[in-house]
Each structure stands twice: as structure tokens, then as C-alpha cells.
Write a protein that holds these residues in place. Structure first.
Motif, PDB file in Angstrom:
ATOM      1  N   TYR A  12      49.292  26.035  25.873  1.00 27.56           N
ATOM      2  CA  TYR A  12      49.949  26.415  25.594  1.00 27.56           C
ATOM      3  C   TYR A  12      51.101  27.049  26.532  1.00 27.56           C
ATOM      4  O   TYR A  12      52.442  27.726  26.254  1.00 27.56           O
ATOM      5  N   LEU A  13      51.006  26.917  28.114  1.00 24.98           N
ATOM      6  CA  LEU A  13      52.049  27.927  28.943  1.00 24.98           C
ATOM      7  C   LEU A  13      52.988  26.411  28.771  1.00 24.98           C
ATOM      8  O   LEU A  13      54.037  26.842  28.921  1.00 24.98           O
ATOM      9  N   LEU A  14      52.428  25.491  29.115  1.00 30.41           N
ATOM     10  CA  LEU A  14      53.667  24.211  29.159  1.00 30.41           C
ATOM     11  C   LEU A  14      54.638  24.634  27.393  1.00 30.41           C
ATOM     12  O   LEU A  14      55.623  24.228  27.924  1.00 30.41           O
ATOM     13  N   LEU A  15      54.126  24.306  26.486  1.00 31.85           N
ATOM     14  CA  LEU A  15      54.833  24.553  25.323  1.00 31.85           C
ATOM     15  C   LEU A  15      55.469  26.201  25.370  1.00 31.85           C
ATOM     16  O   LEU A  15      57.023  25.310  25.068  1.00 31.85           O
ATOM     17  N   SER A  16      55.321  27.100  26.083  1.00 30.40           N
ATOM     18  CA  SER A  16      55.959  27.799  26.718  1.00 30.40           C
ATOM     19  C   SER A  16      57.566  27.475  26.919  1.00 30.40           C
ATOM     20  O   SER A  16      58.447  27.689  26.780  1.00 30.40           O
ATOM     21  N   LEU A  17      56.866  27.393  28.462  1.00 31.56           N
ATOM     22  CA  LEU A  17      58.018  26.789  28.788  1.00 31.56           C
ATOM     23  C   LEU A  17      58.875  25.340  28.948  1.00 31.56           C
ATOM     24  O   LEU A  17      60.348  26.119  28.558  1.00 31.56           O
ATOM     25  N   LEU A  18      58.700  25.165  27.968  1.00 39.49           N
ATOM     26  CA  LEU A  18      58.831  23.599  26.943  1.00 39.49           C
ATOM     27  C   LEU A  18      60.489  25.097  26.175  1.00 39.49           C
ATOM     28  O   LEU A  18      61.104  24.463  25.701  1.00 39.49           O
ATOM     29  N   ALA A  19      59.845  25.405  25.132  1.00 40.28           N
ATOM     30  CA  ALA A  19      60.052  25.943  24.118  1.00 40.28           C
ATOM     31  C   ALA A  19      61.367  27.019  24.612  1.00 40.28           C
ATOM     32  O   ALA A  19      63.373  27.217  24.505  1.00 40.28           O
ATOM     33  N   ALA A  20      61.361  27.802  26.361  1.00 39.29           N
ATOM     34  CA  ALA A  20      61.879  28.560  27.224  1.00 39.29           C
ATOM     35  C   ALA A  20      63.320  27.707  27.700  1.00 39.29           C
ATOM     36  O   ALA A  20      64.305  28.157  27.461  1.00 39.29           O
ATOM     37  N   ALA A  45      55.368  33.509  21.865  1.00 37.51           N
ATOM     38  CA  ALA A  45      54.429  33.259  20.859  1.00 37.51           C
ATOM     39  C   ALA A  45      53.822  32.193  21.224  1.00 37.51           C
ATOM     40  O   ALA A  45      52.215  32.820  21.189  1.00 37.51           O
ATOM     41  N   PHE A  46      53.827  31.317  22.286  1.00 32.84           N
ATOM     42  CA  PHE A  46      52.764  30.548  22.866  1.00 32.84           C
ATOM     43  C   PHE A  46      52.495  31.383  23.957  1.00 32.84           C
ATOM     44  O   PHE A  46      51.456  30.960  24.697  1.00 32.84           O
ATOM     45  N   LEU A  47      52.936  32.093  24.878  1.00 33.21           N
ATOM     46  CA  LEU A  47      52.226  33.073  25.684  1.00 33.21           C
ATOM     47  C   LEU A  47      51.307  33.798  25.026  1.00 33.21           C
ATOM     48  O   LEU A  47      50.186  34.301  25.702  1.00 33.21           O
ATOM     49  N   ALA A  48      51.514  34.178  24.185  1.00 29.08           N
ATOM     50  CA  ALA A  48      50.715  35.018  23.272  1.00 29.08           C
ATOM     51  C   ALA A  48      49.578  34.058  22.740  1.00 29.08           C
ATOM     52  O   ALA A  48      48.077  34.942  22.748  1.00 29.08           O
ATOM     53  N   ILE A  49      49.594  32.832  22.279  1.00 30.15           N
ATOM     54  CA  ILE A  49      48.171  31.522  22.367  1.00 30.15           C
ATOM     55  C   ILE A  49      47.355  31.736  23.860  1.00 30.15           C
ATOM     56  O   ILE A  49      45.841  31.805  23.223  1.00 30.15           O
ATOM     57  N   TYR A  50      48.016  31.571  24.478  1.00 31.76           N
ATOM     58  CA  TYR A  50      47.776  31.338  25.861  1.00 31.76           C
ATOM     59  C   TYR A  50      46.318  33.001  26.246  1.00 31.76           C
ATOM     60  O   TYR A  50      45.551  32.777  26.219  1.00 31.76           O
ATOM     61  N   CYS A  51      47.261  34.204  26.138  1.00 29.98           N
ATOM     62  CA  CYS A  51      46.604  35.294  26.664  1.00 29.98           C
ATOM     63  C   CYS A  51      44.975  34.871  25.595  1.00 29.98           C
ATOM     64  O   CYS A  51      43.745  35.728  25.952  1.00 29.98           O
ATOM     65  N   TRP A  52      45.211  35.462  24.083  1.00 28.02           N
ATOM     66  CA  TRP A  52      43.902  35.222  22.848  1.00 28.02           C
ATOM     67  C   TRP A  52      43.190  34.289  23.351  1.00 28.02           C
ATOM     68  O   TRP A  52      41.762  34.691  23.303  1.00 28.02           O
ATOM     69  N   LEU A  53      43.804  32.717  23.853  1.00 27.54           N
ATOM     70  CA  LEU A  53      43.163  32.030  23.978  1.00 27.54           C
ATOM     71  C   LEU A  53      42.260  31.570  25.684  1.00 27.54           C
ATOM     72  O   LEU A  53      40.537  31.018  25.856  1.00 27.54           O
TER      73      LEU A  53
END
Length: 228
Positions: A12-20, A45-53
Motif C-alpha cells: 500500500y505504500l508502493l500504491l500510494s507512491l505510484l498514485a502520487a 487513501a493508500f496511506l490510510a490503509i497502510y496505517c490500518w493494516l
């Protein structure tokens, strides 16, 4: 951070970076704004999922909520600066709660001066920037909440090189927005710099908080779905 760790353990960090990154480059394309908004919003949003998981502590849940608010605000600000700022205030309140729950205690004299500079200097700078003086007080009021967030990050026991630095980058990105309402009006500088500075700040805050929580309370790490 090794690529393998990002792909396998922190997707999810990778997905966040790619989205940014995608949003930054697609801004200059002919893609309709309606399609750009969810790409922009998905970064936090992906950073939020990362925090949650990654951790099941209350602080991690609060941080996930903060990043979810940031995701909504990132999209809302595209059609209304006022609405986006209002939602960002919710982000700041949640982040302040995380940082104050992890306060490091009395600050040294030098650290206290930095704390006061962030707390007082941010709203003053924000107030002085807009050319339209009728909006200056509203900008300053928002900046006061922003300043409390950044100052509380500085006073927290999270690593300053990540969390406090990330919060200060957030301040810089917002001051650039306010500069676009004043001395940098018509300049391409805010357009090109606000997003990467802001996103880097959010990324550093997220990684700094969650990494610290996982080291501090390893028994609360979430293994399934969140990596190990």
C-alpha cells in the motif's frame, strides 16, 4: 527502503507512491479533472490503509482516520478551497491527537524556540501572504490549526527526521498555496511544488508514526494483510 520490501511487505505504500507520481504527471495531460481527483485522493487513501493494516493500536487507527480525511480533502480542494480546508482541519485534529498522546515531555531551550517559531510564525506568515485582505483572517485561522499540528509533531516522541519533518513540509506546502493568493500569484511555482512537498510530508508522517509504533508495541503488529 528496498523495492522488494515495498512490493511484498508494504504494497500500500508502493500504491500510494505510484498514485502520487501519476497524479503529478497527469496534471499536465488532457485527462479530465473528474478522472484526476480519485487518483489524487488515492495517494493518502493508500496511506490510510497502510496505517490500518500495519498496527492495531489506537494511535495507528487515529492516523488511519487522519489520512482518510486527507484523502477526501485532497479531492474536495480541487473544487472548493474552503471545503478542502475544512476537511483538512479534521485531519489536523486527528493528527494532533496522535502527537499529543505521544508527547516527549519538557523541551530543551532550543527545541522550545523551534516549537514557538512553528506555532506563532505559521499563522503570521499565512496572514501576511494573501493580497485579498478580506480572506487573510480565515487563512490565518486555518494556519493556526495547521501550526498546532506541526508544533505537536515537533514536541512528540516520534522521530523528528520523519514525523516533524513531514509536518513542516505540510506547512511549507500550505504556505505555497497561500503565496499563490499573493506574491506568487500567476507563478507556476505553487502548481509544481505544492503536491510533491505535501505528499512527501504525508508519506514521512505515516511511515515515521507506524514504524515507531511497531517497534514500541510489537505485540500489536498486524500480520495478516499488513505484512510483518
Amino acid at each position: 527502503m528496498p523495492r522488494r520490501a515495498l512490493v511484498q511487505k508494504r504494497p500500500y505504500l508502493l500504491l500510494s507512491l505510484l498514485a502520487a507520481i501519476a497524479y503529478f504527471y497527469l496534471q499536465a495531460s488532457e485527462l479530465p479533472e473528474l478522472y484526476l481527483w480519485p487518483i489524487k485522493g488515492s495517494a493518502c487513501a493508500f496511506l490510510a490503509i497502510y496505517c490500518w493494516l500495519r498496527h492495531q493500536s489506537d494511535d495507528a487507527r487515529l492516523m488511519a482516520g487522519a489520512m482518510a480525511m486527507a484523502s477526501i480533502a485532497d479531492m474536495a480542494i480541487e473544487f472548493s478551497l474552503e471545503v478542502g480546508a475544512g476537511i483538512f482541519i479534521l485531519f489536523h485534529i486527528l493528527a494532533i491527537r496522535v502527537f499529543t498522546r505521544n508527547n516527549q515531555g519538557p523541551l530543551s531551550k532550543r527545541d522550545n524556540w523551534v516549537f514557538l517559531l512553528i506555532l506563532i510564525g505559521t499563522p503570521i506568515a499565512a496572514y501576511l501572504l494573501p493580497y485579498d485582505r478580506s480572506t487573510a483572517w480565515l487563512v490565518a485561522l486555518y494556519a493556526a490549526v495547521l501550526a498546532i499540528m506541526a508544533a505537536s509533531a515537533w514536541a512528540s516522541n516520534f522521530p523528528r527526521a520523519k514525523v516533524a519533518a513531514g509536518a513542516i513540509l505540510f506547512v511549507i506546502s500550505d504556505l505555497l498555496i497561500f503565496s499563490g493568493m499573493g506574491p506568487l500569484s500567476g507563478s507556476p511555482i505553487p502548481q509544481y511544488l505544492v503536491w510533491p512537498i505535501y505528499y512527501l510530508g504525508q508519506f514521512l508522517i505515516t511511515v515515521g508514526v507506524i514504524t515507531t509504533l511497531r517497534k514500541r508495541d510489537p505485540e500489536l503488529r498486524v500480520v495478516q494483510g499488513g505484512g510483518h
